[in-house]
Design a protein around this motif. Structure first.
Motif, short mmCIF file in Angstrom:
data_model
loop_
_atom_site.label_atom_id
_atom_site.label_comp_id
_atom_site.label_asym_id
_atom_site.label_seq_id
_atom_site.Cartn_x
_atom_site.Cartn_y
_atom_site.Cartn_z
N VAL A 73 0.99 -1.25 -0.05
CA VAL A 73 0.04 -0.14 0.11
C VAL A 73 0.79 1.28 -0.02
CG1 VAL A 73 -1.60 1.31 1.28
CG2 VAL A 73 -1.66 -1.09 1.15
N ARG A 74 0.53 2.20 -0.92
CA ARG A 74 1.47 3.30 -0.87
C ARG A 74 0.62 4.52 -0.46
NH1 ARG A 74 2.97 3.60 -5.89
NH2 ARG A 74 1.16 5.02 -6.56
N TYR A 75 0.87 5.41 0.57
CA TYR A 75 -0.01 6.21 1.41
C TYR A 75 0.91 7.36 1.75
CZ TYR A 75 2.91 4.72 5.49
OH TYR A 75 3.52 4.37 6.44
N LEU A 76 0.11 8.37 1.84
CA LEU A 76 0.43 9.93 2.38
C LEU A 76 1.11 9.69 3.65
CD1 LEU A 76 0.75 12.22 0.40
CD2 LEU A 76 -1.40 13.18 1.59
N SER A 77 2.29 9.92 3.92
CA SER A 77 2.99 9.99 5.15
C SER A 77 3.01 11.16 5.82
CB SER A 77 4.24 8.92 5.37
OG SER A 77 5.20 9.79 4.27
N PRO A 79 2.05 15.71 4.31
CA PRO A 79 1.43 16.25 3.30
C PRO A 79 2.06 16.51 2.17
CG PRO A 79 1.47 17.80 5.37
CD PRO A 79 2.43 16.76 5.52
N ASP A 80 3.45 16.22 1.71
CA ASP A 80 4.23 16.16 0.45
C ASP A 80 5.08 14.90 0.24
OD1 ASP A 80 5.90 16.85 2.37
OD2 ASP A 80 6.11 19.06 1.48
N ALA A 81 4.72 13.88 0.98
CA ALA A 81 5.52 12.75 1.04
C ALA A 81 4.72 11.58 1.01
CB ALA A 81 6.62 12.73 1.94
N MET A 82 5.18 10.48 0.33
CA MET A 82 4.77 9.22 0.64
C MET A 82 5.42 7.99 1.05
SD MET A 82 2.64 9.10 -3.27
CE MET A 82 1.55 10.37 -3.62
N ASP A 83 4.96 7.12 1.65
CA ASP A 83 5.55 5.92 2.07
C ASP A 83 4.89 4.72 1.63
OD1 ASP A 83 7.54 4.21 3.19
OD2 ASP A 83 7.07 5.19 5.16
N VAL A 84 5.66 3.55 1.44
CA VAL A 84 5.10 2.28 1.22
C VAL A 84 5.08 1.13 2.12
CG1 VAL A 84 5.39 0.29 -0.52
CG2 VAL A 84 5.84 2.65 -1.28
N LEU A 85 3.86 0.73 2.44
CA LEU A 85 3.62 -0.47 3.41
C LEU A 85 3.53 -1.72 2.75
CD1 LEU A 85 3.14 -1.56 6.64
CD2 LEU A 85 0.73 -0.98 5.99
N PRO A 86 4.61 -2.85 2.74
CA PRO A 86 4.62 -4.00 2.11
C PRO A 86 3.95 -4.98 3.07
CG PRO A 86 6.92 -3.52 3.10
CD PRO A 86 5.90 -2.40 3.77
N THR A 87 3.95 -6.25 2.29
CA THR A 87 3.60 -7.62 3.31
C THR A 87 4.63 -8.56 2.68
OG1 THR A 87 2.08 -8.46 1.42
CG2 THR A 87 1.31 -6.93 3.35
N SER A 88 4.71 -9.66 3.41
CA SER A 88 5.46 -10.83 2.81
C SER A 88 4.74 -12.15 3.01
CB SER A 88 6.67 -10.97 3.74
OG SER A 88 6.15 -11.34 5.19
N ASP A 89 4.17 -12.48 3.95
CA ASP A 89 3.30 -13.74 3.83
C ASP A 89 2.05 -13.72 4.09
OD1 ASP A 89 3.56 -13.11 6.53
OD2 ASP A 89 4.09 -14.96 7.29
N ASP A 90 1.47 -12.20 3.80
CA ASP A 90 0.13 -12.01 3.73
C ASP A 90 -0.34 -10.88 2.73
OD1 ASP A 90 1.29 -9.73 5.11
OD2 ASP A 90 0.34 -9.82 6.81
N GLN A 91 -1.58 -10.31 2.55
CA GLN A 91 -1.92 -9.64 1.55
C GLN A 91 -2.99 -8.63 1.99
OE1 GLN A 91 -3.69 -11.82 -1.81
NE2 GLN A 91 -3.76 -13.64 -0.48
N PHE A 92 -3.45 -7.70 1.42
CA PHE A 92 -4.40 -6.70 1.68
C PHE A 92 -5.59 -6.84 0.76
CE2 PHE A 92 -0.39 -4.20 2.40
CZ PHE A 92 -0.56 -3.93 3.77
N VAL A 93 -6.65 -6.75 1.22
CA VAL A 93 -7.97 -7.00 0.31
C VAL A 93 -8.91 -5.41 0.71
CG1 VAL A 93 -10.35 -7.93 0.12
CG2 VAL A 93 -8.12 -9.29 0.62
N PHE A 94 -9.15 -4.63 -0.34
CA PHE A 94 -9.70 -3.45 0.08
C PHE A 94 -11.16 -3.54 -0.81
CE2 PHE A 94 -5.29 -2.30 0.21
CZ PHE A 94 -5.30 -1.34 0.96
N GLY A 252 4.42 8.69 -7.60
CA GLY A 252 4.17 7.44 -7.31
C GLY A 252 4.84 6.41 -8.51
N ILE A 253 5.33 5.16 -8.20
CA ILE A 253 5.74 4.18 -9.20
C ILE A 253 5.03 3.13 -9.06
CG2 ILE A 253 7.66 3.14 -10.13
CD1 ILE A 253 9.55 5.40 -9.26
#
Length: 316
Positions: A73-77, A79-94, A252-253
């Motif tokens: 998940v890429r999110y706004l960390s 007002p003018d910057a982003m960060d990425v929250l990864p997973t390894s043995d799990d996944q996200f459902v939205f 974003g990339i």
């Protein structure tokens, strides 16, 4: 051109687990009131509706739709910057959730995801109320935002034949407790085609970033990412470039890779070429799964010429 700096990363870090739920897949003793336009799936359980249908409960019409799966998940960390929250043995459902009507908006904690008989509560740890940029956009669903996304965290791969999103029937009041598993007010069945990606093994990304130490002030700064998916399943590599001076902002990339696939992604930083005065240096960071690399690139021929600076301070 001066030699570049090279930073190596491997996206195999495990993020903290999401909030666990307290729901099961039991049938509800309380039948939801369907809106006139809703039509249940032919394969859904008698008290279930299809994903995308609406259900009226306690004076509120609730719709759950647009299921998306992701391994980061890429999110706004900031007002003018982003960060990425990864997973390894799990996944996200939205899923997208919207609620409207004269009744009280159901709390986000009343929603859960049930895979066969295993429950998972809503919420993604560490993101909180932050605005998400990818794979969905906007803010999380809640009392102050009754049209937004809800996120769940489940194992990868997910060993389940059926998946559903449920709304607990523990009343409209806001609570930090998960819904009562014996009192499910509504159930949205996820179609088999949307469940199939959840059964896939996760991707494992390895990447390197190459940025030159300096470039002529009239040229853009090349940023090169070499990315390889070393996992057994497909996925999307997500990263961001956070500009940290003289201009601030984020880009974003997103690149999709099959298992075993390698790609080279090239992007340029060149906003300074439109400035009236070219700066002497540009600063930015490249962030991604387990990656946070800072770069300072000199602009040859840029900057304020010697002897033309503005004097400050009082007279002597």
């Amino acid at each position: 051109m001066p030699s570049g700096r090279r930073a190596f990363l491997t996206s195999v870090g495990a993020a903290a687990t999401g909030l666990a739920g307290c729901l099961d897949g039991g049938e509800s003793s309380r039948s939801p009131t369907r809106t006139p336009t809703a039509s249940p799936s032919d394969t859904a359980a008698p008290d279930a509706v299809a994903l995308g249908d609406s259900v009226s409960i306690d004076g509120v019409t609730v719709t759950v739709s647009d299921l998306v799966t992701a391994h980061s998940v890429r999110y706004l960390s900031a007002p003018d910057a982003m960060d990425v929250l990864p997973t390894s043995d799990d996944q996200f459902v939205f899923v997208d959730v919207s609620a409207g009507g004269s009744g009280t908006t159901p709390s986000s904690h009343r929603f859960g995801l049930v895979a066969d008989a295993t429950p998972y509560g809503s919420g993604i740890e560490y993101i909180g109320p932050a605005r998400v940029d990818a794979p969905v956009t906007g803010r999380q669903y809640g009392a102050s935002n009754p049209d937004g996304f809800l996120g769940f965290r489940v194992p990868a791969p997910l060993d389940a034949e059926s998946v559903a999103v449920v709304l607990g029937g523990d009343g409209p009041e806001r609570t930090d407790m998960q819904p009562d598993p014996d009192d499910v007010a509504a159930r949205w069945s996820v179609p088999p085609a949307a469940v199939t990606p959840l059964r896939s093994p996760p991707p494992v990304f390895a990447a390197s970033v190459d940025v030159p130490a300096s470039v002529p002030a009239t040229e853009p700064i090349p940023v090169t990412l070499d990315v390889r998916n070393e996992g057994d399943g497909p996925g999307v590599f997500r990263a961001a470039i956070n500009h940290q001076g003289p201009q601030y902002g984020a880009t974003g990339i997103d690149r999709s890779l099959a298992a075993g696939e390698s790609i080279t992604h090239e992007v340029t930083v060149d906003y300074y070429r439109d400035d009236d005065t070219t700066p002497g240096r540009v600063q930015f960071a490249v962030v991604g799964p387990d990656l946070s690399e800072f770069f300072e690139v000199g602009l040859d021929g840029g900057g304020t010429p010697a002897g033309t600076g503005t004097a400050t301070g009082g007279s002597r």
